[in-house]
Design a protein around this motif. Structure first.
Motif, PDB file in Angstrom:
ATOM      1  N   CYS A 111      -6.492  10.425  -3.947  1.00  0.00           N
ATOM      2  CA  CYS A 111      -5.773  10.690  -2.740  1.00  0.00           C
ATOM      3  C   CYS A 111      -4.955   9.377  -2.094  1.00  0.00           C
ATOM      4  O   CYS A 111      -5.282   8.218  -2.508  1.00  0.00           O
ATOM      5  N   ALA A 112      -4.013   9.758  -1.186  1.00  0.00           N
ATOM      6  CA  ALA A 112      -3.213   8.701  -0.756  1.00  0.00           C
ATOM      7  C   ALA A 112      -4.198   7.536  -0.045  1.00  0.00           C
ATOM      8  O   ALA A 112      -3.729   6.226  -0.234  1.00  0.00           O
ATOM      9  N   GLU A 113      -5.329   7.903   0.812  1.00  0.00           N
ATOM     10  CA  GLU A 113      -5.902   6.908   1.311  1.00  0.00           C
ATOM     11  C   GLU A 113      -6.588   5.806   0.450  1.00  0.00           C
ATOM     12  O   GLU A 113      -6.810   4.859   0.540  1.00  0.00           O
ATOM     13  N   ASP A 114      -7.228   6.608  -0.629  1.00  0.00           N
ATOM     14  CA  ASP A 114      -7.776   5.776  -1.768  1.00  0.00           C
ATOM     15  C   ASP A 114      -6.716   4.713  -2.379  1.00  0.00           C
ATOM     16  O   ASP A 114      -7.035   3.802  -2.764  1.00  0.00           O
ATOM     17  N   ALA A 115      -5.596   5.430  -2.781  1.00  0.00           N
ATOM     18  CA  ALA A 115      -4.668   4.594  -3.327  1.00  0.00           C
ATOM     19  C   ALA A 115      -4.127   3.295  -2.453  1.00  0.00           C
ATOM     20  O   ALA A 115      -4.014   2.258  -3.099  1.00  0.00           O
ATOM     21  N   ALA A 116      -4.012   3.646  -1.036  1.00  0.00           N
ATOM     22  CA  ALA A 116      -3.885   2.513  -0.160  1.00  0.00           C
ATOM     23  C   ALA A 116      -4.887   1.351  -0.184  1.00  0.00           C
ATOM     24  O   ALA A 116      -4.822   0.225  -0.342  1.00  0.00           O
ATOM     25  N   ALA A 117      -6.376   1.729  -0.320  1.00  0.00           N
ATOM     26  CA  ALA A 117      -7.088   0.775  -0.419  1.00  0.00           C
ATOM     27  C   ALA A 117      -7.321   0.137  -1.797  1.00  0.00           C
ATOM     28  O   ALA A 117      -7.469  -1.141  -1.599  1.00  0.00           O
TER      29      ALA A 117
ATOM     30  N   ALA B 180       0.912  -1.145  -0.031  1.00  0.00           N
ATOM     31  CA  ALA B 180       0.003   0.039  -0.044  1.00  0.00           C
ATOM     32  C   ALA B 180       0.949   1.227  -0.057  1.00  0.00           C
ATOM     33  O   ALA B 180       0.600   2.034  -0.843  1.00  0.00           O
ATOM     34  N   ALA B 181       2.029   1.462   0.898  1.00  0.00           N
ATOM     35  CA  ALA B 181       2.865   2.385   0.940  1.00  0.00           C
ATOM     36  C   ALA B 181       3.383   2.690  -0.559  1.00  0.00           C
ATOM     37  O   ALA B 181       3.522   3.797  -0.926  1.00  0.00           O
ATOM     38  N   ALA B 182       4.022   1.507  -1.144  1.00  0.00           N
ATOM     39  CA  ALA B 182       4.676   1.753  -2.401  1.00  0.00           C
ATOM     40  C   ALA B 182       3.614   2.292  -3.485  1.00  0.00           C
ATOM     41  O   ALA B 182       4.029   2.895  -4.238  1.00  0.00           O
ATOM     42  N   VAL B 183       2.544   1.719  -3.500  1.00  0.00           N
ATOM     43  CA  VAL B 183       1.397   2.383  -4.423  1.00  0.00           C
ATOM     44  C   VAL B 183       1.141   3.681  -4.146  1.00  0.00           C
ATOM     45  O   VAL B 183       0.976   4.591  -5.231  1.00  0.00           O
ATOM     46  N   VAL B 184       1.094   4.097  -2.831  1.00  0.00           N
ATOM     47  CA  VAL B 184       0.770   5.664  -2.470  1.00  0.00           C
ATOM     48  C   VAL B 184       1.710   6.608  -2.852  1.00  0.00           C
ATOM     49  O   VAL B 184       1.887   7.438  -3.508  1.00  0.00           O
ATOM     50  N   ALA B 185       3.271   6.131  -2.855  1.00  0.00           N
ATOM     51  CA  ALA B 185       4.374   6.822  -3.287  1.00  0.00           C
ATOM     52  C   ALA B 185       4.290   6.999  -4.760  1.00  0.00           C
ATOM     53  O   ALA B 185       4.530   7.848  -5.077  1.00  0.00           O
ATOM     54  N   ALA B 186       3.944   5.627  -5.394  1.00  0.00           N
ATOM     55  CA  ALA B 186       4.094   5.948  -6.892  1.00  0.00           C
ATOM     56  C   ALA B 186       2.953   7.005  -7.521  1.00  0.00           C
ATOM     57  O   ALA B 186       3.243   7.657  -8.199  1.00  0.00           O
ATOM     58  N   ALA B 187       1.804   6.905  -6.708  1.00  0.00           N
ATOM     59  CA  ALA B 187       0.647   7.547  -7.098  1.00  0.00           C
ATOM     60  C   ALA B 187       1.052   9.075  -7.134  1.00  0.00           C
ATOM     61  O   ALA B 187       0.903  10.056  -7.570  1.00  0.00           O
TER      62      ALA B 187
END
Length: 692
Positions: free
Chosen positions: A548-554, A510-517
């Motif tokens: 947003c980051a929250e949606d990206a993590a989900a 999830a953190a990697a996806v948020v960082a990429a986004a």
């Protein structure tokens, strides 16, 4: 194929008829057409008579036959073919059946024996009715022969003997020079006959009935040769509703069925593909009377408002165009006809000039010089045996008299096929006017003849892309989406900015996806990106509009269970239209470019067009404008215009990639390409590529 041997076969000065009752019928056909050469009979048991001497075998003949008709048991045919080859014969017709058409092992074995025994000898069949050469008066044909011997005429080439008979029996004044059936096409195929007869000055056009093409590349070359010689082709092909012989894995494959590909081939090659034998005959009459039309800008005229209303209704699904009269022509027609007549197209000129022959001729002269590709006069004549058609014939005579010097092509159309007598039809043909019988088939014929003319003027034709060798070993391999898009980008396809993330060995997916986004910039799309997921949306593997980051993590947690890789990419949110671009590989015709409505509309609308090579920007843009979704590209109802140039460039890039991978590509599917406003590009947001 040796053209000299083929000419001996088609115009024989000596014929060997081999067999019993069916050979008797072929002899009768030869006599009916007035064959004047030598005719020898061969049968192992029949007694000779002074009128009909019989020989027991080919070896006993007193001379070498130019042609032979074989109606013997199939197991005896290879030996007979061998004897004909040894004798130096010109070729033969194999009427006998029970060969490869049976699908059985014994039939295939006999076919192989026949090919070996015949050596280089040309032959029609097996399972073949033969041919009739009306030009030279020769028939190797086990049935009735109906027709005149014209100086010029069309060549009919059929895979079916019954269809050939049906066409021969036509009562439509179609001048026929050859009727040729090819049966199984074991040696001589349709393309061989086109190649041979293209150089035949007496042949004006080709009419073809096929159930399958033996060699697509040779067929394409034969069509090109006929086109170069100015001899158009009209064709009926069975199997429009036949399902494709393979299972399509992509949207591209499902849209490019076998019959759709053949339609595309006909359209680009300049072949008039007809839906019925009646339309085939009418199209061939137009071709015989002067070749293809220059285009589909036509004028239909008559003395009946009902006829003109029927014309408008009947042609509504065709590509015919009914442009208005030029101002000068309209003004002149008002002078001739008065103000009561509405000058429109279709053109109802009423009946008050019906008996005014000078006015008729003046009117016909004006319309035939008004700039239309074709001008057609609708008139149904009463039967001579029951009424007086004199006034109707007089109108047709004035129409004919006004034609010399006109640029437009001319035709007569009768609503009902029987409403134009043979003598009147022959008079029209002699004047270079096509007498068209039956309103629907007449309008279809005009549409097809115009489409062929347009294809000829474009000059591209077809240049098939066929793999030289294709491995069939092992399972097909599908590229992961990111790999596929990266490969296409190297050839010029625009793709979104993206990051690929492995789900295994990463402490926090999830953190990697948020960082990429965050690196790419919201909004983004998060996808399960494993190569095994060919249709990710169907399993919930695509999450769009992640803001947003929250949606990206989900989103990361949802798709991680589906795939060992996750693709994060920028979301294109200013699209004008979504378009599918694909390349499919047809087993016969090779690589096909498919363009269509993309995204969720692909399956719903099935709005697509297929193109064969050569692929050009102009052809691709024209094809896009044919699509229903193409209206969006031009700025529909005040919306911005799309970047059509970028979309065309993306399609051209796909064709370059496909050509570079010719021997291994199975399917390429970009669905969709999001086309942005003009100047902003066209972005491929999904891609599926399969290799052998």
């Amino acid at each position: 194929m040796n053209s000299r041997a083929l000419h001996r076969l088609l115009a024989p000065r000596s014929i060997a008829m081999i067999g019993g009752a069916w050979a008797d019928a072929a002899v009768a056909a030869s006599r009916a057409i007035g064959y004047e050469g030598k005719l020898w009979r061969i049968h192992p048991d029949r007694p000779s008579s002074p009128e009909t001497p019989y020989f027991r075998s080919v070896d006993e003949l007193p001379g070498v036959p130019d042609a032979a008709f074989i109606a013997a048991p199939n197991r005896e045919v290879p030996a007979i073919a061998s004897a004909l080859a040894r004798s130096g014969a010109g070729g033969f017709v194999c009427f006998a059946a029970g060969f490869s058409e049976t699908g059985a092992g014994e039939g295939q074995r006999l076919t192989e024996q026949l090919l070996a025994s015949a050596a280089d000898l040309p032959f029609f069949g097996p399972n073949c009715y033969g041919f009739v050469n009306f030009f030279d008066g020769a028939a190797l044909w086990p049935d009735q022969v109906v027709g005149e011997r014209p100086e010029r005429g069309v060549a009919l080439i059929c895979q079916s003997g019954t269809i050939a008979l049906n066409l021969m029996f036509n009562d439509r004044s179609l001048p026929v020079g050859y009727v040729i059936t090819v049966g199984n096409q074991t040696r001589l195929a349709v393309e061989d006959m086109i190649e041979l007869l293209t150089d035949e000055e007496r042949v004006t056009a080709f009419g073809i009935y096929v159930e399958g093409i033996k060699d697509a590349a040779r067929f394409a070359r034969a069509i090109d040769s006929a086109r170069a010689a100015g001899k158009p082709v009209a064709l009926v092909k069975a199997g429009r509703t036949e399902a494709a012989a393979r299972t399509a894995r992509t949207h591209t494959g499902s849209l490019a069925g076998a019959d759709i590909v053949f339609d595309a081939f006909c359209r680009q090659a300049g072949i008039a593909r007809c839906d019925s034998l009646a339309t085939l005959c009418e199209t061939l009459k137009i071709f015989h009377a002067g070749g293809p039309l220059g285009g589909r800008r036509v004028l239909i005229m008559g003395a009946s408002g009902g006829d003109m209303a029927m014309t408008a209704d009947t042609s509504r699904q065709l590509g015919l165009q009914f442009p208005p009269f030029p101002a000068t022509a309209a003004s002149r027609l008002r002078e001739i006809l008065g103000e009561r007549i509405t000058i429109a197209n279709p053109f109802d000129f009423h009946t008050h000039v019906w008996f005014d022959r000078p006015a008729l001729r003046s009117m016909f002269s004006v319309v035939q010089r008004a700039g239309f590709d074709a001008v057609s006069l609708m008139v149904d004549c009463p039967p001579e045996e029951q009424a007086d058609p004199a006034s109707y014939i007089a109108v047709i005579d004035e129409y004919i008299a006004a034609l010399p010097g006109a640029a437009s092509r001319a035709a007569i159309i009768c609503s009902l096929p029987e409403s134009l007598a043979a003598g009147t039809r022959e008079k029209c043909l002699a004047a270079g006017i096509a007498p068209l019988q039956g309103q629907r088939e007449a309008l279809e014929a005009l549409d097809l003849a115009g489409a062929v003319g347009e294809a000829w003027s474009n000059g591209c034709g077809v240049q098939l892309r066929l793999a030289q060798q294709r491995s069939s070993l092992g399972a097909a391999r599908t590229l992961a989406e990111h790999d596929g898009k990266t490969a296409l980008a190297a050839f010029g396809v625009q793709i979104p900015r993206s990051r690929i993330i492995a789900t295994k060995g990463v402490d926090s997916v999830a953190a990697a996806v948020v960082a990429a986004a965050e690196s790419i910039g919201f909004p983004v799309v998060v996808k399960a990106a494993g190569a095994s997921l060919e249709h990710k949306s169907d399993v919930g593997g695509v999450i769009v509009d992640v803001r947003c980051a929250e949606d990206a993590a989900a989103a990361a947690r949802r798709v991680a269970i589906l795939s060992d890789t996750i693709l994060v990419e920028e979301m294109v949110s200013d699209g004008i239209a979504e378009i599918l671009i694909g390349v499919n590989v047809d087993p016969q015709f090779g690589q096909i470019l498919v363009l269509g409505a993309g995204g969720i509309l692909t399956e719903l609308w099935r709005d697509s067009v297929s193109l064969l090579p050569p692929f050009t920007p102009a052809a691709i843009e024209a094809a896009l404008m044919q699509l229903t979704v193409g209206k969006l590209l031009g700025g529909y109802r005040g919306r911005p215009q799309a970047d059509i140039a970028a979309l065309v460039a993306a399609a051209m890039a796909c064709t370059r990639y496909a050509e570079a991978n010719l021997d291994r590509l199975l399917e390429l599917d970009i669905n969709p390409v999001i086309v942005r406003p003009r100047g902003q590009g066209a972005v491929a947001v999904d891609a599926l590529i399969r290799f052998t």
